[in-house]
Design an enzyme around this catalytic site. Sequence first.
Site, PDB file in Angstrom:
ATOM      1  CE  LYS B  79     -18.282  -0.223  17.482  1.00  0.00           C
ATOM      2  NZ  LYS B  79     -17.449   0.445  18.071  1.00  0.00           N
ATOM      3  CB  SER B 154     -15.132   2.321  15.687  1.00  0.00           C
ATOM      4  OG  SER B 154     -15.639   1.674  16.834  1.00  0.00           O
ATOM      5  CB  SER B 178     -15.771   3.833  19.314  1.00  0.00           C
ATOM      6  OG  SER B 178     -14.907   4.253  18.727  1.00  0.00           O
TER       7      SER B 178
END
Lengths: 97, 490
Positions: B79, B154, B178
């Site tokens: 990420k 997210s 997330s």
Amino acid sequence: MALTQKEIEHIALLARLDLSNEEKEKCANELSAILDYIDQLQEVNTSGVSYEYQVEGLVNVLDHDEVVVCDEDTRMRILAAMPDRAGDLLRVKGIFS
Amino acid sequence: MPFHQLTIREVHEGLVQKKFSATDVVQSCLEHIEKNDGHIHAFLDVHGASALEHARVVDEKIAKGAEIGVLEGVPIAVKDNMLLAGTRTTAGSKILESYIASYDATVIAKLKKEGAIVIGKTNMDEFAMGSSTENSAFGPTKNPWDTDRVPGGSSGGSAAAVCADECIAALGSDTGGSIRQPASLCGVVGLKPTYGAVSRYGLIAMASSLDQIGPFAKTVEDAAILFDAIKGADAHDSSSATASLQPTLPSLKESVAGMKIGVPKEYFIEGMDEDVSRTVRDALEVLKKEGAELIDIELPHTSYALSVYYVIMPAEVSANLARLDGIRYGRQASDAKDLAETYRRSRGEGFGPETRRRIMLGTYALAAGYYDAYYKKAQSVRQLVRRDFDNAFRSVDCIVTPTSPTPAFLLGEKTSDPLAMYLADIFTVSANIAGVPGLVVPCGFVSRGESRLPVGLQFLGRHFDEETVLRAGHAYESATEWHTQKSPLS
């Protein structure tokens, strides 16, 4: 709870955020709706409940008071990331006019 | 099976038996990304050249007959809020659009030490704020099961990349769900470790008392391998666990016979999607059949967890994001006339709408006159949410719940109503509030029109007892075949 335009402007100043007039109005409505939702916390009886800032139970995690130097590559990357610099110095706008 | 579809375990065994090379695996992932990622936009940056170079080094090592670790030569996606020295790290934000990380996050350093190959950086909601990845400044990620739908957020990029087999596994971060919510919406395995189990050093901070890094994987075993590699105390993160943590992998294959699993009634609520509810209830029956004892429990403060979250998280966000002022790094507004204007304009222009909204909310909650009513109150209720879990874990070994009240929703469906978007996290935030670990495992599909959409089962455990949730998840996974189903873009 409805927030006034003046309150929004005050918060934006504290947060150092430029908001357009249109956004200030939108922000007031959205924050008010979220605050209404959050207000359900007031229903909860918390008398006698401590408030701690973490849930781990760690106490006084300390580090040795030592200067640790970074390597030259890291130093160069930190300098390269500066938007405005003079040599190895970070340049900022004046604080006093 | 094409190499990019393999698991960590399968890649490792293939490399050891010299059935294929690390270069084959990296090449296969890169080709699949090239062909596929235009449809889902899981990646912000692909590190093709460095990944191939790294693979060549691993292959040379194998050719010389040296032993390799289980992650050695395995392509992992990360990420884009974790720093990888010398490469771009944006956190999905315009303000960091051209920021080059100056050092390695601890998790990156650990992956490098294990010989894993970082194949690229994945898309995310700006500063990890969102439940759909639509808040990325670089455009949304799409769900590989149905590209009209969101992958969750997210960490939507990491979830979609694993789901579409663009990598072997990935890292994400979880502040209110997330990792777990996108894992559920994409039908992959996701683990949010106990707060403090994994170092946050080099993770661009969102809400420091809630953030935690964890793995996305194709199987529970792979998630355990990755978790074992990244966990542990770190001198750079004073909130990281001081106790040494045992590897979770060895006991993974033990059965759940006799395990006491709590089912909290507060997680089976009205308004929840009926197909999702049925799918989760079917999964409970599977656990029962495997010998687990299901016990009805109560977590009475569950309904307040989201309110607690929406006070504490924005408060911490407003403090953490104060460092992004356009001075030392990141985008600086040009032609500002003084320092104050540089701050206001760099931030006003650099942050997207959701980030600005949460900074405003947090600044308000911390402002004089409101601090007691919001922040202090929320911290007290947080302790009550934590006590709920402590009480429950006196009678059960772990807890099982749905992950998300709905399957993947349509792109744009919730963007105009922040509160509706926030409710997507209603089943996941409690774990962050209480700091307990949470694992999501695929548990079935629901139909929406032409599409089949995955549903995830969530296991919550005691602090630092990832082993039990992984064991329960592994037992469920072994009894079902949901995790073997491939999305149309795999």
